[in-house]
Design a protein around this motif. Structure first.
Motif, PDB file in Angstrom:
ATOM      1  N   UNK A 194      32.508 -17.515  20.183  1.00 61.98           N
ATOM      2  CA  UNK A 194      31.846 -17.145  18.924  1.00 61.98           C
ATOM      3  C   UNK A 194      31.293 -15.725  18.996  1.00 61.98           C
ATOM      4  N   UNK A 195      30.593 -15.409  20.083  1.00 61.99           N
ATOM      5  CA  UNK A 195      30.000 -14.076  20.215  1.00 61.99           C
ATOM      6  C   UNK A 195      31.073 -12.988  20.156  1.00 61.99           C
ATOM      7  N   UNK A 196      32.161 -13.177  20.901  1.00 59.13           N
ATOM      8  CA  UNK A 196      33.230 -12.180  20.917  1.00 59.13           C
ATOM      9  C   UNK A 196      33.918 -12.094  19.555  1.00 59.13           C
ATOM     10  N   UNK A 197      34.082 -13.230  18.894  1.00 58.68           N
ATOM     11  CA  UNK A 197      34.723 -13.249  17.574  1.00 58.68           C
ATOM     12  C   UNK A 197      33.900 -12.462  16.560  1.00 58.68           C
ATOM     13  N   UNK A 198      32.585 -12.637  16.614  1.00 58.05           N
ATOM     14  CA  UNK A 198      31.714 -11.890  15.696  1.00 58.05           C
ATOM     15  C   UNK A 198      31.778 -10.397  16.001  1.00 58.05           C
ATOM     16  N   UNK A 203      32.857  -7.944  10.609  1.00 64.34           N
ATOM     17  CA  UNK A 203      32.093  -8.535   9.501  1.00 64.34           C
ATOM     18  C   UNK A 203      30.578  -8.437   9.690  1.00 64.34           C
ATOM     19  N   UNK A 204      30.138  -7.796  10.760  1.00 67.43           N
ATOM     20  CA  UNK A 204      28.693  -7.656  10.983  1.00 67.43           C
ATOM     21  C   UNK A 204      28.118  -6.665   9.979  1.00 67.43           C
ATOM     22  N   UNK A 205      27.104  -7.105   9.274  1.00 66.51           N
ATOM     23  CA  UNK A 205      26.355  -6.237   8.358  1.00 66.51           C
ATOM     24  C   UNK A 205      24.898  -6.669   8.433  1.00 66.51           C
ATOM     25  N   UNK A 206      24.183  -6.101   9.379  1.00 70.35           N
ATOM     26  CA  UNK A 206      22.833  -6.555   9.677  1.00 70.35           C
ATOM     27  C   UNK A 206      21.917  -6.462   8.460  1.00 70.35           C
ATOM     28  N   UNK A 288      24.769 -14.639  14.945  1.00 71.54           N
ATOM     29  CA  UNK A 288      24.929 -15.682  13.929  1.00 71.54           C
ATOM     30  C   UNK A 288      24.287 -15.261  12.610  1.00 71.54           C
ATOM     31  N   UNK A 289      23.221 -14.473  12.692  1.00 67.99           N
ATOM     32  CA  UNK A 289      22.476 -14.075  11.499  1.00 67.99           C
ATOM     33  C   UNK A 289      23.052 -12.836  10.838  1.00 67.99           C
ATOM     34  N   UNK A 290      23.829 -12.050  11.572  1.00 70.87           N
ATOM     35  CA  UNK A 290      24.329 -10.773  11.058  1.00 70.87           C
ATOM     36  C   UNK A 290      25.623 -10.890  10.270  1.00 70.87           C
ATOM     37  N   UNK A 291      26.117 -12.123  10.085  1.00 73.88           N
ATOM     38  CA  UNK A 291      27.277 -12.354   9.230  1.00 73.88           C
ATOM     39  C   UNK A 291      26.892 -13.387   8.178  1.00 73.88           C
ATOM     40  N   UNK A 292      27.725 -13.533   7.159  1.00 77.10           N
ATOM     41  CA  UNK A 292      27.447 -14.509   6.096  1.00 77.10           C
ATOM     42  C   UNK A 292      27.368 -15.922   6.696  1.00 77.10           C
TER      43      UNK A 292
END
Length: 510
Positions: A194-198, A203-206, A288-292
């Motif tokens: 999960x971490x690597x996928x994010x 898709x990260x938009x803090x 987990x929080x930095x993506x939709x």
């Protein structure tokens, strides 16, 4: 496990660590012969036991704290991580110095007497019996989504899950630890994926997602909200949820009598465990929080990691992702069943709980009676709630109130363990300590202060009050039992014998 078999049993020696009013009953060698455990665990088994117990908290539960905003979650996680560092390094020193299955009860018993030992033991008992009940509820929710079963079917999943994993724990300590290592490594592997996928998703938009909680707690459609929507108060309100990222790492000392070399392996196992969890905790709360759907969406989710996977890979494979996410819940469920089995066993063997609970399996040398009793108690609480208030209300109570009862029990236990560490350092400076905490008394004090603050905010928050009240009622019942009956039935188990005969000498285990 032959320690204490020569005990003659009698009134506790006068002035022996506050033992007034405590009576020790005479037992013969057959008592301990029926209560043997088998040594198996090494460093990596202990590491897996600690990490596995906690890892479900990285899959769900922590995210409810995002209702106060990401900044509150970040600072709360930092504060709670500091508390657990103080706790685990104190345990790393105490557990090899007092290598008994009793764990926290043993530390408090040696340092402050049988009443303090019992109070600490009850606190851990609440935590370890109720935590797997909450986890199996989450497991049943995931299984319902996978198999499309109605809510009314969830109690069937509870019974089947308890039966399977209590059975695995009864079969033998070798199998139990092998399953623990396997499911813990698998659960961590899912998180790493999960971490690597994010990180590589683009898709990260803090600002857009992590900061989409407004000052009034409402969701901001375009993000860009305040870092601390509710100010400093929001941090304190979030601390009980941050606990879920680390809750139950302290169970490792319960495996002391099943470790080949607890004096060398226990400190390494618990320190490696807390370091692993701290790294994962900060990764999951940020990524987990930095993506939709972002902080506002996750704050209302029962499956935040699955929500993240849906964002990354779409909803078409939701059932496969749900099956993967169950691995983390299973890891914690299995390992905390181990914990309540040993915790009930140790208190029973010493006579604080009814003695029949500590009888071990004749050939497998596992505490099968304690394991079954803890499972039945947790399951009974769930079933009473579910069928008395209905499925919907029952789900809210089990997922909320029981969770907070477990956290409240943990905070009481942490406070007592910090006090035990300080008292042992001052009262028994000559006890052989194979490992010494670099934080010393200061680390224990910090742990106690943060635990007390967390418990205070649980008590003052209406959301948590029912859970804290439930803990108080359970304490009242158990203290009445000990006052009327239990204190006259104690046995010189290894923990008790150590406290009464060796606590004041320069004790060294060879």
């Amino acid at each position: 496990m032959s320690v204490g078999q020569g005990s003659t049993g009698a009134q506790a020696p006068a002035g022996a660590q506050g033992a007034a009013g405590i009576t020790y009953t005479k037992v013969d060698a057959s008592y301990f012969e029926a209560r043997k455990l088998k040594r198996y665990a090494r460093v990596w088994s202990l590491w897996a036991l600690g990490v596995g117990a906690v890892i479900s908290g990285h899959y769900s539960g922590w995210n409810l704290g995002l209702a106060q905003g990401y900044g509150s979650m970040l600072f709360a996680t930092i504060i709670i991580a500091v508390m657990y560092l103080g706790l685990t390094f104190s345990l790393a020193e105490m557990s090899p110095a007092l290598p008994h299955t009793g764990g926290a009860y043993s530390f408090a018993r040696t340092s402050m007497g049988p009443w303090a030992g019992y109070i600490t033991g009850i606190a851990e008992n609440i935590e370890f019996v109720l935590t797997p009940a909450v986890i199996v509820f989450f497991i049943s929710s995931y299984l319902s989504a996978i198999f499309g079963t109605p809510p009314e079917f969830q109690p069937i999943y509870w019974v089947l899950s308890y039966a399977l994993f209590v059975g695995l724990n009864i079969v033998g300590v070798e199998l139990s630890f092998r399953v623990t290592v396997t499911v813990t490594v698998m659960a961590l592997a899912v998180l790493v994926v999960f971490y690597l996928s994010v990180l590589f998703s683009g898709k990260i938009d803090f600002a857009r997602w992590a900061l989409n909680v407004g000052a009034d707690g409402a969701e901001l459609a375009n993000g860009g909200g305040p870092f601390l929507p509710l100010g400093i108060k929001g941090i304190f309100m979030t601390m009980p949820f941050a606990v879920w990222l680390f809750l139950a790492i302290e169970q490792l000392p319960l495996a002391a009598e099943e470790s080949h070399d607890p004096q060398a392996d226990m400190p390494k196992g618990i320190i490696l465990g807390i370091m692993t969890l701290i790294v994962s905790a900060f990764l999951v709360t940020f990524l987990n929080t930095s993506i939709a759907p972002g902080a506002a969406g996750l704050a209302k989710s029962g499956e935040p990691l699955l929500d993240g996977f849906r964002t990354l890979f779409g909803s078409d494979i939701a059932k496969i992702l749900a099956a993967v996410a169950v691995i983390g819940l299973i890891a914690s469920f299995h390992t905390i069943i181990f914990a309540f089995g040993r915790q009930i066993y140790s208190l029973s063997r010493a006579g604080y709980f009814p003695r029949f609970l500590s009888v071990t399996h004749g050939s497998r040398k596992t505490p099968h009676v304690a394991l079954i009793a803890g499972a039945v108690l947790g399951l009974l609480v769930m079933l009473i709630i579910w069928f008395s208030v209905g499925a919907e209300a029952g789900a809210n109570i089990i997922g909320g109130t029981l969770l907070n009862m477990a956290v409240a029990g943990a905070m009481l236990a942490y406070f007592m363990q910090g006090m035990s560490y300080i008292t042992l350092k001052k009262k028994f400076p000559n006890i052989h300590r194979p490992y010494k905490s670099p934080f010393g008394i200061a680390g224990a004090v910090v742990c106690m202060v943060i635990a007390a603050i967390t418990l205070y905010f649980q008590f003052t928050d209406p959301v948590f009050q029912n859970g804290v009240l439930g803990v108080a009622i359970y304490y009242a019942v158990m203290m009445a039992y000990f006052l009327i009956h239990g204190r006259h039935k104690l046995i010189l188990s290894p923990e008790e014998e150590f406290a009464l005969t060796k606590g004041e000498s320069d004790y060294k285990t060879h």
